[in-house]
Design a protein around this motif. Structure first.
Motif, PDB file in Angstrom:
ATOM      1  N   ALA A  89     -10.035   4.470  19.249  1.00  7.13           N
ATOM      2  CA  ALA A  89      -8.690   3.934  19.329  1.00  7.13           C
ATOM      3  C   ALA A  89      -8.001   4.703  20.441  1.00  7.13           C
ATOM      4  O   ALA A  89      -8.595   5.592  21.051  1.00  7.13           O
ATOM      5  N   THR A  96      -9.634  12.269  20.369  1.00 10.38           N
ATOM      6  CA  THR A  96      -8.815  11.811  19.245  1.00 10.38           C
ATOM      7  C   THR A  96      -8.997  12.726  18.049  1.00 10.38           C
ATOM      8  O   THR A  96      -8.075  12.911  17.260  1.00 10.38           O
ATOM      9  N   ARG A 127       9.452  13.983   4.595  1.00  9.42           N
ATOM     10  CA  ARG A 127       9.417  12.799   5.466  1.00  9.42           C
ATOM     11  C   ARG A 127       8.590  13.064   6.713  1.00  9.42           C
ATOM     12  O   ARG A 127       7.781  12.230   7.123  1.00  9.42           O
ATOM     13  N   PHE A 151       4.903  13.185   5.910  1.00  6.54           N
ATOM     14  CA  PHE A 151       4.389  11.831   5.692  1.00  6.54           C
ATOM     15  C   PHE A 151       4.219  11.093   7.020  1.00  6.54           C
ATOM     16  O   PHE A 151       3.166  10.493   7.291  1.00  6.54           O
ATOM     17  N   LEU A 152       5.239  11.164   7.855  1.00  5.94           N
ATOM     18  CA  LEU A 152       5.191  10.394   9.091  1.00  5.94           C
ATOM     19  C   LEU A 152       4.183  10.957  10.093  1.00  5.94           C
ATOM     20  O   LEU A 152       3.693  10.232  10.949  1.00  5.94           O
ATOM     21  N   VAL A 208       0.708   9.534   8.762  1.00  2.00           N
ATOM     22  CA  VAL A 208       0.428   8.095   8.893  1.00  2.00           C
ATOM     23  C   VAL A 208      -0.445   7.755  10.111  1.00  2.00           C
ATOM     24  O   VAL A 208      -1.448   7.057   9.962  1.00  2.00           O
ATOM     25  N   PRO A 209      -0.102   8.260  11.312  1.00  2.00           N
ATOM     26  CA  PRO A 209      -0.955   7.907  12.451  1.00  2.00           C
ATOM     27  C   PRO A 209      -2.401   8.362  12.267  1.00  2.00           C
ATOM     28  O   PRO A 209      -3.332   7.687  12.694  1.00  2.00           O
ATOM     29  N   VAL A 220      -4.035   5.871  10.049  1.00  2.00           N
ATOM     30  CA  VAL A 220      -4.269   4.608  10.762  1.00  2.00           C
ATOM     31  C   VAL A 220      -5.515   4.732  11.626  1.00  2.00           C
ATOM     32  O   VAL A 220      -6.383   3.864  11.630  1.00  2.00           O
ATOM     33  N   HIS A 221      -5.616   5.863  12.328  1.00  2.00           N
ATOM     34  CA  HIS A 221      -6.786   6.045  13.178  1.00  2.00           C
ATOM     35  C   HIS A 221      -8.065   6.089  12.354  1.00  2.00           C
ATOM     36  O   HIS A 221      -9.074   5.483  12.699  1.00  2.00           O
ATOM     37  N   TYR A 242      -8.838   2.606  11.109  1.00  2.00           N
ATOM     38  CA  TYR A 242      -9.109   1.656  12.190  1.00  2.00           C
ATOM     39  C   TYR A 242     -10.432   1.985  12.874  1.00  2.00           C
ATOM     40  O   TYR A 242     -11.238   1.100  13.144  1.00  2.00           O
ATOM     41  N   PHE A 291       1.295   9.286  -3.046  1.00  3.42           N
ATOM     42  CA  PHE A 291       2.568   9.525  -2.370  1.00  3.42           C
ATOM     43  C   PHE A 291       3.544   8.375  -2.633  1.00  3.42           C
ATOM     44  O   PHE A 291       4.733   8.602  -2.885  1.00  3.42           O
ATOM     45  N   SER A 292       3.046   7.139  -2.589  1.00  4.01           N
ATOM     46  CA  SER A 292       3.913   5.990  -2.880  1.00  4.01           C
ATOM     47  C   SER A 292       4.485   6.102  -4.287  1.00  4.01           C
ATOM     48  O   SER A 292       5.673   5.844  -4.520  1.00  4.01           O
TER      49      SER A 292
END
Lengths: 194, 223
Positions: free
Chosen positions: A54, A63, A107, A110-111, A114-115, A118-119, A122, A147-148
């Motif tokens: 990616a 990466t 926050r 968590f943020l 996320v990436p 995703v990597h 993906y 976490f949700s």
């Protein structure tokens, strides 16, 4: 869990209370959402044909390095989470803004995670070819579910006192294992590189 | 049921995830070169790729009206008699293959892939691979040192595929080749000054392998 006698006169935000009484929903909804999130991530990772690669960030050699550093940052903020939570609960002496610290470090953690996720999903997908990878895949999906659940539980005012610390502790423990099986492994294998 | 902060947190994460995903999908295969900077062979020319690249989860074997080149991919599998492994790597109409029995019989084969997915690859000592790409796999035969082997190689996803390491360790020319199968099994041969022997396992994710006390890196092979 009894119905608040003041509830009728209270002005609620636009969202109406869940039908069927809040007592069951307040545990069931987070649990179901958690299961759905974890399952959805796992299924996506399994079904989606891994791309192998990616996009990369400038300034990093791979990466893998980007992800390891992001994950390490997330883990660092997660440590702040534990300390600030202890402050909020009065287990540690802390400043008056420890609640804010807890919210914002969470926050950010968590943020940044996320990436990375995703990597992972993906480019690699859900893999089980050795035990490190298997646990990482499994718990990586589990982490976002847990976490949700934690986030949704937070929305309720009156919960049993032990619930949030237990769920929060679970989220932290899982993140720790996810970090150990990826970023730490990366740094040990390739050296601490950028 | 008052606090909305946590909901916004989740929502922000979701949006970020979707944003990253769309970025990944739209940039397609092109950035593959940046993430694997150390293998210049991976810097594919952008010509045939983008038409196929954006996530088509079902690579249908149907011949579409426009001339679709053979997609870049790796394949790995075993011979029908289970005695050896075969892996093929396709890039821009060219192919490199490795046949290896894990003991003493091996061959690197190269050649072109026709648009219909057929290929005839040749290697040292007159070894020949004839194969056809159909759907998600390659079916074919290898003729090597008088032996005739039929094989099936399915699409291989990292870390399975084809690896090679060459180096000089203690004045010995080391040339190792590995096929990592989708099951996680590895078949490899290590040549020391041209003498073949079974190869030690590589770490499939990093390619790290220790040979005669020296840490080497086996790299993915592309044509």
């Amino acid at each position: 869990m009894t119905v608040d006698p003041n509830a009728a006169t209270q002005s609620f935000p636009p969202r109406p209370p869940a039908p069927g009484g809040p007592s069951a929903a307040r545990y069931l909804v987070p649990a179901l959402v958690a299961a759905a999130v974890a399952l959805a991530l796992g299924v996506y990772g399994k079904v989606h044909d891994p791309e192998g690669t990616a996009f990369n960030l400038a300034g990093f050699s791979s990466t893998g390095a980007v992800k390891s550093w992001l994950a390490t940052a997330a883990f660092g903020f997660a440590l702040v989470q534990v300390v600030s939570a202890a402050m909020v609960y009065g287990k540690l002496p802390g400043p008056s803004w420890s609640g804010t610290l807890h919210r914002w470090s969470g926050r950010i953690a968590f943020l940044t995670a996320v990436p990375v996720a995703v990597h992972c999903l993906y480019a690699f997908g859900y893999q089980t070819y050795d035990s490190r990878v298997m646990w990482h895949s499994l718990l990586g999906c589990f982490f976002f579910g847990a976490f949700s659940a934690k986030m949704l539980l937070l929305r309720w005012e009156r919960l049993p006192g032990w619930l949030l610390p237990v769920v929060g502790g679970l989220v932290f423990s899982v993140l720790t294992i996810v970090w150990l099986t990826s970023a730490l492994w990366f740094f040990r294998t390739f050296g601490v590189t950028t | 049921m008052k606090r909305t902060g946590p909901l916004f947190t989740l929502l922000a994460g979701l949006l970020l995830a979707l944003f990253m995903l769309s970025l990944n999908a739209t940039t397609g295969t092109e950035p593959a070169s940046t993430s694997q900077a150390d293998t210049p062979a991976d810097k594919v020319s952008p010509s045939p790729a983008p038409t196929k690249a954006p996530a088509t989860p079902t690579p249908s074997p149907s011949p579409s009206p426009t001339k679709v080149p053979v997609p870049n991919a790796d394949y790995a599998g075993r011979t029908d008699d289970d005695s050896a492994a075969v892996s093929v790597s396709l890039r821009n109409g060219r192919a490199i293959a490795y046949f290896c029995d894990g003991r003493d019989k091996e061959s690197w084969l190269k050649g072109d892939v026709e648009d219909d997915g057929s290929m005839k690859l040749t290697g040292k000592g007159g070894s020949v691979l004839n194969g056809t790409l159909k759907g998600k796999g390659i079916r074919g035969t290898v003729d090597i040192e008088g032996g005739h082997y039929a094989f099936t190689a399915d699409k291989a996803v990292k870390p399975s595929g084809l690896y090679r390491a060459t180096a000089t360790v203690r004045n010995a020319e080391i040339d190792g080749g590995w096929i990592v199968l989708s099951t996680g099994d590895q078949v490899g041969i290590l040549n020391r000054n041209g003498k073949p022997s079974p190869a030690p396992r590589i770490d499939p994710e990093t390619g790290a392998v220790t040979i005669d006390g020296e840490l080497l890196t086996a790299r993915p092979v592309t044509p």
